[in-house]
Design a protein around this motif. Structure first.
Motif, PDB file in Angstrom:
ATOM      1  N   ARG A 158       0.863  -1.185   0.000  1.00  0.00           N
ATOM      2  CA  ARG A 158       0.000   0.000   0.000  1.00  0.00           C
ATOM      3  C   ARG A 158       0.897   1.232   0.000  1.00  0.00           C
ATOM      4  O   ARG A 158       1.921   1.256   0.672  1.00  0.00           O
ATOM      5  CB  ARG A 158      -0.914   0.006   1.217  1.00  0.00           C
ATOM      6  N   THR A 159       0.505   2.229  -0.759  1.00  0.00           N
ATOM      7  CA  THR A 159       1.293   3.439  -0.887  1.00  0.00           C
ATOM      8  C   THR A 159       0.393   4.665  -0.783  1.00  0.00           C
ATOM      9  O   THR A 159      -0.804   4.578  -1.039  1.00  0.00           O
ATOM     10  CB  THR A 159       2.066   3.449  -2.226  1.00  0.00           C
ATOM     11  N   SER A 160       0.987   5.787  -0.450  1.00  0.00           N
ATOM     12  CA  SER A 160       0.220   7.028  -0.357  1.00  0.00           C
ATOM     13  C   SER A 160       0.288   7.842  -1.648  1.00  0.00           C
ATOM     14  O   SER A 160      -0.358   8.873  -1.754  1.00  0.00           O
ATOM     15  CB  SER A 160       0.725   7.877   0.814  1.00  0.00           C
ATOM     16  N   ASP A 161       1.073   7.394  -2.624  1.00  0.00           N
ATOM     17  CA  ASP A 161       1.197   8.138  -3.886  1.00  0.00           C
ATOM     18  C   ASP A 161       1.464   7.174  -5.036  1.00  0.00           C
ATOM     19  O   ASP A 161       2.549   7.143  -5.605  1.00  0.00           O
ATOM     20  CB  ASP A 161       2.303   9.176  -3.770  1.00  0.00           C
ATOM     21  N   VAL A 162       0.461   6.373  -5.372  1.00  0.00           N
ATOM     22  CA  VAL A 162       0.624   5.326  -6.378  1.00  0.00           C
ATOM     23  C   VAL A 162       0.935   5.897  -7.758  1.00  0.00           C
ATOM     24  O   VAL A 162       1.689   5.299  -8.521  1.00  0.00           O
ATOM     25  CB  VAL A 162      -0.605   4.387  -6.401  1.00  0.00           C
ATOM     26  N   ASP A 163       0.379   7.055  -8.098  1.00  0.00           N
ATOM     27  CA  ASP A 163       0.622   7.618  -9.427  1.00  0.00           C
ATOM     28  C   ASP A 163       2.085   8.005  -9.627  1.00  0.00           C
ATOM     29  O   ASP A 163       2.676   7.688 -10.665  1.00  0.00           O
ATOM     30  CB  ASP A 163      -0.302   8.814  -9.676  1.00  0.00           C
ATOM     31  N   ASN A 164       2.677   8.679  -8.658  1.00  0.00           N
ATOM     32  CA  ASN A 164       4.085   9.047  -8.789  1.00  0.00           C
ATOM     33  C   ASN A 164       4.993   7.822  -8.731  1.00  0.00           C
ATOM     34  O   ASN A 164       6.009   7.772  -9.422  1.00  0.00           O
ATOM     35  CB  ASN A 164       4.482  10.068  -7.726  1.00  0.00           C
ATOM     36  N   LEU A 165       4.628   6.843  -7.937  1.00  0.00           N
ATOM     37  CA  LEU A 165       5.412   5.610  -7.889  1.00  0.00           C
ATOM     38  C   LEU A 165       5.372   4.918  -9.245  1.00  0.00           C
ATOM     39  O   LEU A 165       6.400   4.454  -9.754  1.00  0.00           O
ATOM     40  CB  LEU A 165       4.886   4.686  -6.787  1.00  0.00           C
ATOM     41  N   TRP A 166       4.208   4.869  -9.864  1.00  0.00           N
ATOM     42  CA  TRP A 166       4.057   4.279 -11.194  1.00  0.00           C
ATOM     43  C   TRP A 166       4.966   4.991 -12.204  1.00  0.00           C
ATOM     44  O   TRP A 166       5.711   4.350 -12.950  1.00  0.00           O
ATOM     45  CB  TRP A 166       2.600   4.330 -11.646  1.00  0.00           C
ATOM     46  N   VAL A 167       4.934   6.312 -12.208  1.00  0.00           N
ATOM     47  CA  VAL A 167       5.746   7.088 -13.153  1.00  0.00           C
ATOM     48  C   VAL A 167       7.240   6.803 -12.933  1.00  0.00           C
ATOM     49  O   VAL A 167       7.997   6.668 -13.891  1.00  0.00           O
ATOM     50  CB  VAL A 167       5.436   8.596 -13.035  1.00  0.00           C
ATOM     51  N   SER A 168       7.650   6.653 -11.683  1.00  0.00           N
ATOM     52  CA  SER A 168       9.071   6.439 -11.403  1.00  0.00           C
ATOM     53  C   SER A 168       9.542   5.025 -11.743  1.00  0.00           C
ATOM     54  O   SER A 168      10.734   4.812 -11.939  1.00  0.00           O
ATOM     55  CB  SER A 168       9.376   6.752  -9.937  1.00  0.00           C
ATOM     56  N   LEU A 169       8.611   4.060 -11.819  1.00  0.00           N
ATOM     57  CA  LEU A 169       9.004   2.668 -12.040  1.00  0.00           C
ATOM     58  C   LEU A 169       8.718   2.125 -13.436  1.00  0.00           C
ATOM     59  O   LEU A 169       9.417   1.230 -13.899  1.00  0.00           O
ATOM     60  CB  LEU A 169       8.305   1.752 -11.018  1.00  0.00           C
ATOM     61  N   ARG A 170       7.699   2.614 -14.097  1.00  0.00           N
ATOM     62  CA  ARG A 170       7.157   1.956 -15.298  1.00  0.00           C
ATOM     63  C   ARG A 170       8.170   1.673 -16.397  1.00  0.00           C
ATOM     64  O   ARG A 170       8.037   0.693 -17.120  1.00  0.00           O
ATOM     65  CB  ARG A 170       5.986   2.769 -15.858  1.00  0.00           C
ATOM     66  N   ASP A 171       9.170   2.509 -16.553  1.00  0.00           N
ATOM     67  CA  ASP A 171      10.162   2.306 -17.614  1.00  0.00           C
ATOM     68  C   ASP A 171      11.386   1.527 -17.140  1.00  0.00           C
ATOM     69  O   ASP A 171      12.297   1.276 -17.918  1.00  0.00           O
ATOM     70  CB  ASP A 171      10.604   3.650 -18.186  1.00  0.00           C
ATOM     71  N   ARG A 172      11.404   1.130 -15.852  1.00  0.00           N
ATOM     72  CA  ARG A 172      12.582   0.472 -15.283  1.00  0.00           C
ATOM     73  C   ARG A 172      12.330  -0.967 -14.874  1.00  0.00           C
ATOM     74  O   ARG A 172      13.229  -1.632 -14.357  1.00  0.00           O
ATOM     75  CB  ARG A 172      13.043   1.265 -14.062  1.00  0.00           C
ATOM     76  N   VAL A 173      11.088  -1.447 -15.088  1.00  0.00           N
ATOM     77  CA  VAL A 173      10.692  -2.767 -14.599  1.00  0.00           C
ATOM     78  C   VAL A 173       9.893  -3.507 -15.651  1.00  0.00           C
ATOM     79  O   VAL A 173       9.482  -2.935 -16.656  1.00  0.00           O
ATOM     80  CB  VAL A 173       9.845  -2.628 -13.313  1.00  0.00           C
ATOM     81  N   THR A 174       9.655  -4.782 -15.387  1.00  0.00           N
ATOM     82  CA  THR A 174       8.747  -5.564 -16.216  1.00  0.00           C
ATOM     83  C   THR A 174       7.348  -5.412 -15.627  1.00  0.00           C
ATOM     84  O   THR A 174       7.110  -5.768 -14.475  1.00  0.00           O
ATOM     85  CB  THR A 174       9.157  -7.047 -16.240  1.00  0.00           C
ATOM     86  N   VAL A 175       6.435  -4.869 -16.422  1.00  0.00           N
ATOM     87  CA  VAL A 175       5.084  -4.550 -15.952  1.00  0.00           C
ATOM     88  C   VAL A 175       4.160  -5.748 -16.169  1.00  0.00           C
ATOM     89  O   VAL A 175       4.133  -6.330 -17.252  1.00  0.00           O
ATOM     90  CB  VAL A 175       4.532  -3.311 -16.697  1.00  0.00           C
ATOM     91  N   CYS A 176       3.397  -6.104 -15.150  1.00  0.00           N
ATOM     92  CA  CYS A 176       2.347  -7.111 -15.279  1.00  0.00           C
ATOM     93  C   CYS A 176       1.071  -6.437 -15.787  1.00  0.00           C
ATOM     94  O   CYS A 176       0.482  -6.881 -16.753  1.00  0.00           O
ATOM     95  CB  CYS A 176       2.089  -7.788 -13.942  1.00  0.00           C
ATOM     96  N   TYR A 177       0.654  -5.355 -15.112  1.00  0.00           N
ATOM     97  CA  TYR A 177      -0.451  -4.539 -15.611  1.00  0.00           C
ATOM     98  C   TYR A 177      -0.204  -3.092 -15.204  1.00  0.00           C
ATOM     99  O   TYR A 177       0.332  -2.819 -14.134  1.00  0.00           O
ATOM    100  CB  TYR A 177      -1.831  -5.047 -15.166  1.00  0.00           C
ATOM    101  N   PRO A 178      -0.548  -2.147 -16.086  1.00  0.00           N
ATOM    102  CA  PRO A 178      -0.307  -0.734 -15.811  1.00  0.00           C
ATOM    103  C   PRO A 178      -1.301  -0.190 -14.786  1.00  0.00           C
ATOM    104  O   PRO A 178      -2.279  -0.849 -14.426  1.00  0.00           O
ATOM    105  CB  PRO A 178      -0.493  -0.073 -17.169  1.00  0.00           C
ATOM    106  N   ILE A 179      -1.059   1.031 -14.384  1.00  0.00           N
ATOM    107  CA  ILE A 179      -1.901   1.657 -13.367  1.00  0.00           C
ATOM    108  C   ILE A 179      -3.353   1.727 -13.836  1.00  0.00           C
ATOM    109  O   ILE A 179      -3.627   2.004 -15.008  1.00  0.00           O
ATOM    110  CB  ILE A 179      -1.353   3.038 -12.961  1.00  0.00           C
ATOM    111  N   GLU A 180      -4.240   1.419 -12.903  1.00  0.00           N
ATOM    112  CA  GLU A 180      -5.666   1.359 -13.219  1.00  0.00           C
ATOM    113  C   GLU A 180      -6.455   1.579 -11.930  1.00  0.00           C
ATOM    114  O   GLU A 180      -5.998   1.220 -10.849  1.00  0.00           O
ATOM    115  CB  GLU A 180      -5.976  -0.029 -13.793  1.00  0.00           C
TER     116      GLU A 180
END
Length: 123
Positions: free
Chosen positions: A75-97
């Motif tokens: 659980r996080t308090s800022d999922v959108d910023n965490l998504w932006v910081s990780l999405r290009d550096r990891v293997t994604v199972c499903y994007p933010i939704e």
């Protein structure tokens, strides 16, 4: 007999990996965890209240690769910023939704193939 909650003080998953240095580097370098213990057999990683331990593959159990059928849900308090910081550096199972059950979340895989989900309650 039931167990009352005061007996438990924390839950620390202990997962297996064939690559302790790679796992340490993924969790510290990509996700920002701190390595609080690092031995040739196991390591401990923390980020805020989250704690994970990893051990080398256990020869007594006979697995040759990590085995886990679930996911780790953070659980996080800022999922959108965490998504932006990780999405290009990891293997994604499903994007933010945003889901009907009241969570905004995404999921990635760590270097071992473990599924990591990150979520925040919606208003």
């Amino acid at each position: 007999m039931s167990v009352t909650s005061p007996l438990l003080t924390a839950l620390t998953p202990m997962l297996e990996t064939p690559d302790l240095p790679g796992t340490r580097d993924f969790y510290t370098g990509v996700l920002g965890f701190t390595c609080t213990a690092d031995t040739p057999e196991w390591l401990c990683l923390t980020l805020g209240p989250a704690e994970l331990m990893f051990s080398g593959l256990n020869e007594h159990r006979g697995f040759t690769a990590p085995v886990f059928s679930g996911s780790l849900y953070f659980r996080t308090s800022d999922v959108d910023n965490l998504w932006v910081s990780l999405r290009d550096r990891v293997t994604v199972c499903y994007p933010i939704e945003t889901f009907d059950y009241g969570m905004r979340e995404f999921a990635i895989y760590d270097n071992n193939g473990y599924l990591l989900q990150f979520g925040q309650e919606t208003e």
